[in-house]
Design a protein around this motif. Structure first.
Motif, mmCIF file in Angstrom:
data_model
loop_
_atom_site.group_PDB
_atom_site.id
_atom_site.type_symbol
_atom_site.label_atom_id
_atom_site.label_comp_id
_atom_site.label_asym_id
_atom_site.label_seq_id
_atom_site.Cartn_x
_atom_site.Cartn_y
_atom_site.Cartn_z
ATOM 1 N N LYS A 1 0.826 -1.209 0.000
ATOM 2 C CA LYS A 1 0.000 0.000 0.000
ATOM 3 C C LYS A 1 0.861 1.260 0.000
ATOM 4 O O LYS A 1 0.576 2.226 -0.698
ATOM 5 N N ARG A 2 1.953 1.249 0.775
ATOM 6 C CA ARG A 2 2.859 2.412 0.789
ATOM 7 C C ARG A 2 3.516 2.626 -0.566
ATOM 8 O O ARG A 2 3.691 3.765 -1.005
ATOM 9 N N HIS A 3 3.875 1.541 -1.239
ATOM 10 C CA HIS A 3 4.492 1.682 -2.559
ATOM 11 C C HIS A 3 3.491 2.242 -3.578
ATOM 12 O O HIS A 3 3.865 3.039 -4.430
ATOM 13 N N TYR A 4 2.239 1.828 -3.484
ATOM 14 C CA TYR A 4 1.235 2.397 -4.388
ATOM 15 C C TYR A 4 0.978 3.865 -4.072
ATOM 16 O O TYR A 4 0.664 4.642 -4.963
ATOM 17 N N TRP A 5 1.112 4.264 -2.826
ATOM 18 C CA TRP A 5 1.005 5.690 -2.497
ATOM 19 C C TRP A 5 2.102 6.461 -3.223
ATOM 20 O O TRP A 5 1.862 7.531 -3.783
ATOM 21 N N THR A 6 3.311 5.902 -3.212
ATOM 22 C CA THR A 6 4.431 6.533 -3.919
ATOM 23 C C THR A 6 4.137 6.649 -5.408
ATOM 24 O O THR A 6 4.383 7.690 -6.019
ATOM 25 N N ILE A 7 3.595 5.604 -5.987
ATOM 26 C CA ILE A 7 3.281 5.615 -7.422
ATOM 27 C C ILE A 7 2.246 6.677 -7.737
ATOM 28 O O ILE A 7 2.380 7.423 -8.709
ATOM 29 N N ARG A 8 1.205 6.758 -6.913
ATOM 30 C CA ARG A 8 0.153 7.745 -7.181
ATOM 31 C C ARG A 8 0.636 9.173 -6.996
ATOM 32 O O ARG A 8 0.167 10.083 -7.667
ATOM 33 N N ASN A 9 1.578 9.395 -6.096
ATOM 34 C CA ASN A 9 1.956 10.755 -5.751
ATOM 35 C C ASN A 9 3.247 11.248 -6.390
ATOM 36 O O ASN A 9 3.665 12.370 -6.118
ATOM 37 N N THR A 10 3.883 10.437 -7.209
ATOM 38 C CA THR A 10 5.039 10.929 -7.964
ATOM 39 C C THR A 10 4.580 11.229 -9.367
ATOM 40 O O THR A 10 3.995 10.394 -10.040
ATOM 41 N N ARG A 11 4.833 12.401 -9.781
ATOM 42 C CA ARG A 11 4.444 12.818 -11.117
ATOM 43 C C ARG A 11 5.690 12.822 -11.988
ATOM 44 O O ARG A 11 6.745 13.313 -11.593
ATOM 45 N N SER A 12 5.551 12.287 -13.188
ATOM 46 C CA SER A 12 6.718 12.144 -14.048
ATOM 47 C C SER A 12 7.292 13.498 -14.468
ATOM 48 O O SER A 12 8.475 13.612 -14.746
ATOM 49 N N TRP A 13 6.479 14.532 -14.501
ATOM 50 C CA TRP A 13 6.988 15.840 -14.929
ATOM 51 C C TRP A 13 7.885 16.470 -13.873
ATOM 52 O O TRP A 13 8.678 17.339 -14.159
ATOM 53 N N ARG A 14 7.770 16.021 -12.630
ATOM 54 C CA ARG A 14 8.541 16.652 -11.567
ATOM 55 C C ARG A 14 9.723 15.798 -11.095
ATOM 56 O O ARG A 14 10.819 16.288 -10.899
ATOM 57 N N PHE A 15 9.502 14.518 -10.902
ATOM 58 C CA PHE A 15 10.514 13.663 -10.317
ATOM 59 C C PHE A 15 11.157 12.713 -11.318
ATOM 60 O O PHE A 15 12.116 12.051 -10.994
ATOM 61 N N GLY A 16 10.629 12.599 -12.494
ATOM 62 C CA GLY A 16 11.095 11.584 -13.428
ATOM 63 C C GLY A 16 10.406 10.265 -13.136
ATOM 64 O O GLY A 16 9.592 10.156 -12.221
ATOM 65 N N ASP A 17 10.725 9.263 -13.891
ATOM 66 C CA ASP A 17 10.063 7.975 -13.736
ATOM 67 C C ASP A 17 10.796 7.013 -12.807
ATOM 68 O O ASP A 17 10.287 5.938 -12.522
ATOM 69 N N ALA A 18 11.970 7.367 -12.348
ATOM 70 C CA ALA A 18 12.763 6.444 -11.532
ATOM 71 C C ALA A 18 12.060 6.022 -10.231
ATOM 72 O O ALA A 18 12.031 4.826 -9.920
ATOM 73 N N PRO A 19 11.478 6.950 -9.451
ATOM 74 C CA PRO A 19 10.805 6.497 -8.213
ATOM 75 C C PRO A 19 9.617 5.583 -8.494
ATOM 76 O O PRO A 19 9.384 4.622 -7.748
ATOM 77 N N ARG A 20 8.911 5.850 -9.565
ATOM 78 C CA ARG A 20 7.754 5.017 -9.913
ATOM 79 C C ARG A 20 8.208 3.615 -10.316
ATOM 80 O O ARG A 20 7.638 2.617 -9.871
ATOM 81 N N ARG A 21 9.236 3.516 -11.135
ATOM 82 C CA ARG A 21 9.735 2.206 -11.547
ATOM 83 C C ARG A 21 10.283 1.430 -10.349
ATOM 84 O O ARG A 21 10.072 0.219 -10.231
ATOM 85 N N LYS A 22 10.952 2.136 -9.459
ATOM 86 C CA LYS A 22 11.501 1.502 -8.255
ATOM 87 C C LYS A 22 10.372 0.935 -7.379
ATOM 88 O O LYS A 22 10.476 -0.173 -6.843
ATOM 89 N N ALA A 23 9.297 1.685 -7.250
ATOM 90 C CA ALA A 23 8.158 1.218 -6.453
ATOM 91 C C ALA A 23 7.509 -0.008 -7.091
ATOM 92 O O ALA A 23 7.152 -0.964 -6.385
ATOM 93 N N TYR A 24 7.370 -0.019 -8.417
ATOM 94 C CA TYR A 24 6.800 -1.188 -9.097
ATOM 95 C C TYR A 24 7.687 -2.418 -8.904
ATOM 96 O O TYR A 24 7.181 -3.527 -8.716
ATOM 97 N N ARG A 25 9.008 -2.234 -8.948
ATOM 98 C CA ARG A 25 9.911 -3.367 -8.731
ATOM 99 C C ARG A 25 9.780 -3.898 -7.306
ATOM 100 O O ARG A 25 9.792 -5.111 -7.076
ATOM 101 N N ARG A 26 9.630 -3.017 -6.339
ATOM 102 C CA ARG A 26 9.472 -3.452 -4.946
ATOM 103 C C ARG A 26 8.136 -4.165 -4.731
ATOM 104 O O ARG A 26 8.047 -5.125 -3.957
ATOM 105 N N ILE A 27 7.093 -3.698 -5.407
ATOM 106 C CA ILE A 27 5.793 -4.376 -5.322
ATOM 107 C C ILE A 27 5.896 -5.777 -5.889
ATOM 108 O O ILE A 27 5.345 -6.731 -5.338
ATOM 109 N N GLU A 28 6.614 -5.931 -6.993
ATOM 110 C CA GLU A 28 6.771 -7.241 -7.614
ATOM 111 C C GLU A 28 7.463 -8.225 -6.666
ATOM 112 O O GLU A 28 7.077 -9.393 -6.585
#
Length: 91
Positions: free
Chosen positions: A24-51
């Motif tokens: 649930k915490r990783h999905y919070w990170t995915i929902r709240n990171t916007r690619s225009w501001r932080f890039g896609d790295a935090p989102r990809r990292k969260a998806y890998r941790r969920i996996e």
């Protein structure tokens, strides 16, 4: 019938709830990171941790249907309300 190649390691209810909270915490990170501001790295990292956590749940014998239902709850910010077995404690 599915062939079991690896023996399941039983998981306690508390351990399962802890993994669900991590997901649930990783999905919070995915929902709240916007690619225009932080890039896609935090989102990809969260998806890998969920996996990793999903594999851990599957190897402990949790049904795939239960995992998928929980992930749908996390992705949609749970629009089922009081009918959701995973968010019942929030109401």
């Amino acid at each position: 019938m599915q062939l079991e190649l690896f023996p399941f390691e039983p998981m306690s209810v508390a351990e399962k709830q802890q993994i669900f909270e991590i997901i649930k915490r990783h999905y919070w990170t995915i929902r709240n990171t916007r690619s225009w501001r932080f890039g896609d790295a935090p989102r990809r990292k969260a998806y890998r941790r969920i996996e990793v956590e999903k594999k851990r749940l599957m190897m402990s014998g949790v049904s795939k249907r239960e995992i998928l239902d929980y992930l749908a709850c996390c992705r949609l910010k749970c629009k089922r309300g009081k009918d959701c077995p995973y968010c019942r404690s929030n109401f």
